[in-house]
Structure formats: structure tokens, C-alpha cells
Scaffold this motif. Structure first.
Motif, PDB file in Angstrom:
ATOM      1  N   VAL A   6       0.856  -1.182   0.000  1.00  0.00           N
ATOM      2  CA  VAL A   6       0.000   0.000   0.000  1.00  0.00           C
ATOM      3  C   VAL A   6       0.890   1.230   0.000  1.00  0.00           C
ATOM      4  CG1 VAL A   6      -1.976  -1.083   1.123  1.00  0.00           C
ATOM      5  CG2 VAL A   6      -0.156  -0.111   2.524  1.00  0.00           C
ATOM      6  N   ARG A   7       0.278   2.345  -0.289  1.00  0.00           N
ATOM      7  CA  ARG A   7       1.109   3.556  -0.325  1.00  0.00           C
ATOM      8  C   ARG A   7       0.338   4.772   0.137  1.00  0.00           C
ATOM      9  NH1 ARG A   7      -2.178   6.341  -3.045  1.00  0.00           N
ATOM     10  NH2 ARG A   7      -2.389   6.243  -5.282  1.00  0.00           N
ATOM     11  N   MET A   8       1.091   5.722   0.660  1.00  0.00           N
ATOM     12  CA  MET A   8       0.561   7.046   0.924  1.00  0.00           C
ATOM     13  C   MET A   8       1.306   7.918  -0.075  1.00  0.00           C
ATOM     14  SD  MET A   8      -1.360   8.932   2.754  1.00  0.00           S
ATOM     15  CE  MET A   8      -1.554  10.702   2.981  1.00  0.00           C
ATOM     16  N   ALA A   9       0.545   8.741  -0.812  1.00  0.00           N
ATOM     17  CA  ALA A   9       1.191   9.473  -1.912  1.00  0.00           C
ATOM     18  C   ALA A   9       0.868  10.966  -1.835  1.00  0.00           C
ATOM     19  CB  ALA A   9       0.720   8.885  -3.246  1.00  0.00           C
ATOM     20  N   PRO A  10       1.348  11.638  -0.813  1.00  0.00           N
ATOM     21  CA  PRO A  10       0.976  13.046  -0.654  1.00  0.00           C
ATOM     22  C   PRO A  10       1.644  13.968  -1.672  1.00  0.00           C
ATOM     23  CG  PRO A  10       2.575  12.418   1.012  1.00  0.00           C
ATOM     24  CD  PRO A  10       2.238  11.164   0.257  1.00  0.00           C
ATOM     25  N   SER A  11       0.900  14.991  -2.040  1.00  0.00           N
ATOM     26  CA  SER A  11       1.475  16.070  -2.852  1.00  0.00           C
ATOM     27  C   SER A  11       1.909  17.154  -1.872  1.00  0.00           C
ATOM     28  CB  SER A  11       0.430  16.664  -3.795  1.00  0.00           C
ATOM     29  OG  SER A  11      -0.085  15.669  -4.621  1.00  0.00           O
ATOM     30  N   PRO A  12       3.153  17.598  -1.968  1.00  0.00           N
ATOM     31  CA  PRO A  12       3.603  18.626  -1.014  1.00  0.00           C
ATOM     32  C   PRO A  12       3.127  20.022  -1.422  1.00  0.00           C
ATOM     33  CG  PRO A  12       5.425  17.940  -2.403  1.00  0.00           C
ATOM     34  CD  PRO A  12       4.229  17.145  -2.846  1.00  0.00           C
ATOM     35  N   ILE A  42       6.325  10.686  -2.684  1.00  0.00           N
ATOM     36  CA  ILE A  42       6.059  12.124  -2.699  1.00  0.00           C
ATOM     37  C   ILE A  42       5.701  12.545  -4.129  1.00  0.00           C
ATOM     38  CG2 ILE A  42       7.001  14.419  -2.181  1.00  0.00           C
ATOM     39  CD1 ILE A  42       6.755  12.694   0.339  1.00  0.00           C
ATOM     40  N   GLU A  43       4.477  13.026  -4.299  1.00  0.00           N
ATOM     41  CA  GLU A  43       3.984  13.377  -5.641  1.00  0.00           C
ATOM     42  C   GLU A  43       4.229  14.869  -5.896  1.00  0.00           C
ATOM     43  OE1 GLU A  43       0.054  11.535  -6.259  1.00  0.00           O
ATOM     44  OE2 GLU A  43       1.235   9.727  -6.683  1.00  0.00           O
ATOM     45  N   ASP A  44       5.452  15.149  -6.288  1.00  0.00           N
ATOM     46  CA  ASP A  44       5.887  16.550  -6.381  1.00  0.00           C
ATOM     47  C   ASP A  44       6.144  17.000  -7.819  1.00  0.00           C
ATOM     48  OD1 ASP A  44       8.003  14.865  -6.765  1.00  0.00           O
ATOM     49  OD2 ASP A  44       9.417  15.957  -5.512  1.00  0.00           O
ATOM     50  N   ASP A 215     -12.085  12.101  -2.094  1.00  0.00           N
ATOM     51  CA  ASP A 215     -11.963  13.214  -3.044  1.00  0.00           C
ATOM     52  C   ASP A 215     -11.350  12.726  -4.358  1.00  0.00           C
ATOM     53  OD1 ASP A 215      -9.763  12.755  -1.325  1.00  0.00           O
ATOM     54  OD2 ASP A 215      -8.898  14.726  -1.733  1.00  0.00           O
ATOM     55  N   HIS A 216     -10.770  11.524  -4.338  1.00  0.00           N
ATOM     56  CA  HIS A 216     -10.163  10.991  -5.567  1.00  0.00           C
ATOM     57  C   HIS A 216     -11.056  10.024  -6.322  1.00  0.00           C
ATOM     58  CE1 HIS A 216      -6.345  12.938  -5.396  1.00  0.00           C
ATOM     59  NE2 HIS A 216      -6.294  12.704  -4.104  1.00  0.00           N
ATOM     60  N   ILE A 217     -12.275   9.854  -5.834  1.00  0.00           N
ATOM     61  CA  ILE A 217     -13.121   8.814  -6.417  1.00  0.00           C
ATOM     62  C   ILE A 217     -13.427   9.090  -7.893  1.00  0.00           C
ATOM     63  CG2 ILE A 217     -15.495   9.612  -5.921  1.00  0.00           C
ATOM     64  CD1 ILE A 217     -15.752   6.777  -4.512  1.00  0.00           C
TER      65      ILE A 217
HETATM   66  N1  GLU Z   1      -1.036  13.181  -4.581  1.00  0.00           N
HETATM   67  C1  GLU Z   1      -2.411  12.860  -4.338  1.00  0.00           C
HETATM   68  C2  GLU Z   1      -2.912  13.688  -3.183  1.00  0.00           C
HETATM   69  O1  GLU Z   1      -2.118  14.180  -2.417  1.00  0.00           O
HETATM   70  C3  GLU Z   1      -2.486  11.401  -4.023  1.00  0.00           C
HETATM   71  C4  GLU Z   1      -3.767  10.780  -4.286  1.00  0.00           C
HETATM   72  C5  GLU Z   1      -3.661   9.274  -4.275  1.00  0.00           C
HETATM   73  O2  GLU Z   1      -3.489   8.736  -3.198  1.00  0.00           O
HETATM   74  O3  GLU Z   1      -3.740   8.705  -5.351  1.00  0.00           O
HETATM   75  O4  GLU Z   1      -4.080  13.892  -3.036  1.00  0.00           O
END
Ligand code: GLU
Length: 247
Positions: A6-12, A42-44, A215-217
Motif C-alpha cells: 500500500v502507499r501514501m502518496a501526498p502532494s507537497p 512524494i507526488e511533487d 476526493d479521488h473517487i
Molecule cells: N497526490 C495525491 C494527493 O495528495 C495522491 C492521491 C492518491 O493517493 O492517489 O491527493
């Protein structure tokens, strides 16, 4: 089942908040429960909105909460780098595949043209979306736009169909992808958009469960379409409710 990843993918692009903490918690616990791996990515790629101070805040808060990641910044791992800004060539290589097979195309429409198109659709009582007018440009038309020096983006050629998937939390979700319009996957500055980079990474990092905020649905069907044209297996998707009340 193969190993849970699994992953957590935050945008900074902002400070870590309670919703991010909750999403991290669910991912972390699921990895712990199943003996899987918890990845921090990190989605930068958004150069305008990303900031080092936000990235530091996110990393500090996740550490403070005690959710240590197995792979990610400051950790080695077979699937790195874990900063999207360091993976641009990988995205470009995958983009080239989509371009080659006609699943993506250059769009030269100006913001004014796009707005005029949307305005017309609103007048015609249709929900506004990109019409796909650059999908079938001739080589001559392309050359003319290039000669004009127009800025270009790259759009995904959306296959219009009824798409359904079973969300781990929301259950059956069904959408008409024809309502989307061909969305942008590469911006004029040559960087990928979230939907594209996220799919490439989740696949290459062998993410088994994408657990994120609801919010990503609306992004998920768009992402599923890309998995399909690449011929990749889908991860499981679960969208957790947002926390909106003040307390
Ligand atoms: N970078 C996206 C965000 O911060 C990640 C969304 C995801 O988990 O796919 O909202």
C-alpha cells in the motif's frame, strides 16, 4: 494473494492535515495487519504548487505519528526513486507508448478556444468537456500549429464506455466515461499530471491496494482506463470518507 503493498502518496502542496493522517493510518494498519509493505511516495511534479516546506512538514508529521514507512524518502527500496520529480524519464517512456499506439495525442487548443467550446456546450445544455477536436489532426494541421509556436499539451484518448468497478468501501461504482472528455496527461511544461504519473507509479511499484480519500473517487475510472490500455492488472481501490466537521 501476492504481498500487500500500500502507499501514501501526498502532494507537497499544503500542510499535513487530519485527513492525510487518517489515510496514512488506514494504509499503515493494513500493511501491518497483512505483513505487507507501506510505501511513502512524494507526488511533487506540480512545480508551481509544490514546496519543500510542505514536504518537510508531511514527513515530520508522519514520523511524529509513528507511521514509519518501509520504502520511501530516506529509505532504500527496490521500487525507487520515491519522489515523482526524480521519475520524469519513466513517465516520458510510458507516455511514448501511449502516443505510439494512438491512446494519447497532442492538443494545441488555446485557453480561449477551450473556453469558447465549453461556453457553446453550456448553451446547448450539455455538460462541458473537451470535444476531442485535436484527436484527428492531419500532419499538415499539426505542422501549422507548430509553426505558429502554439503551446501544446498531451491528452489521453478516452475510450467512451460504461465502466464499473467494485470499491472496497463504496462497493459498486459505475460511470459513463464518455462524459469525461479527453483529459490532459502532460502539461505544456513537459510534466505529467497526477492521474498519469499515479497510474505509472502504482503499477511499477506493484501497489496492491490503493487506499485514499474519497476526493479521488472521480479520478479512479480515469486511472482504470489507463491501466486497461497499458494492459496492466488493476490494484484494489478503496476510498475512505473525508473528515469535514470541525471537531
Ligand atoms: N497526490 C495525491 C494527493 O495528495 C495522491 C492521491 C492518491 O493517493 O492517489 O491527493
Amino acid at each position: 494473494m501476492s504481498q500487500v503493498r500500500v502507499r501514501m502518496a501526498p502532494s507537497p502542496t499544503g500542510l499535513f492535515h487530519i485527513g492525510s493522517a487518517r489515510t496514512t493510518l488506514f494504509n499503515y494498519l493494513y500493511a501491518k495487519k497483512t505483513g505487507g509493505k507501506f510505501v511513502l511516495r512524494i507526488e511533487d511534479t506540480d512545480q508551481v504548487r509544490s514546496a519543500k516546506e510542505y514536504e518537510e512538514d508531511i514527513i515530520r508529521c508522519i514520523k511524529w505519528l509513528g507511521f514509519d514507512w518501509d520504502e520511501g524518502p530516506d529509505k532504500s527500496g527496490a521500487y525507487g526513486p520515491y519522489y515523482q520529480s526524480e521519475r520524469l524519464q519513466t513517465y516520458r517512456d510510458h507516455l511514448d507508448i501511449l502516443l505510439e499506439f494512438g491512446h494519447a495525442y497532442y492538443c494545441y487548443c488555446t485557453p480561449q478556444e477551450l473556453e469558447a467550446e465549453r461556453e457553446q456546450m453550456r448553451k446547448d445544455r450539455q455538460s462541458p468537456k473537451y470535444s476531442g477536436r485535436c484527436r484527428h489532426l492531419t500532419d499538415q494541421e499539426k505542422q501549422a500549429f507548430e509553426a505558429e509556436g502554439r503551446e501544446k499539451v498531451i491528452r489521453f484518448a478516452v475510450p467512451a464506455k460504461q465502466l464499473s468497478y467494485t470499491d472496497l468501501i463504496k462497493d459498486e461504482i459505475s460511470v459513463d466515461t464518455g462524459l469525461y472528455g479527453d483529459f490532459v496527461i502532460y502539461k505544456s511544461d513537459g510534466t505529467p499530471t497526477y492521474n498519469f504519473a499515479c497510474v505509472v507509479d502504482d503499477h511499477l511499484m506493484e501497489i496492491s491496494h490503493v487506499i485514499r480519500g474519497e476526493d479521488h473517487i472521480s479520478n479512479t475510472p480515469k486511472q482504470i482506463l489507463m491501466y486497461e490500455v497499458f494492459g496492466w492488472d488493476l490494484p484494489a481501490f478503496g476510498h475512505i470518507p473525508l473528515i469535514l466537521n470541525e471537531d
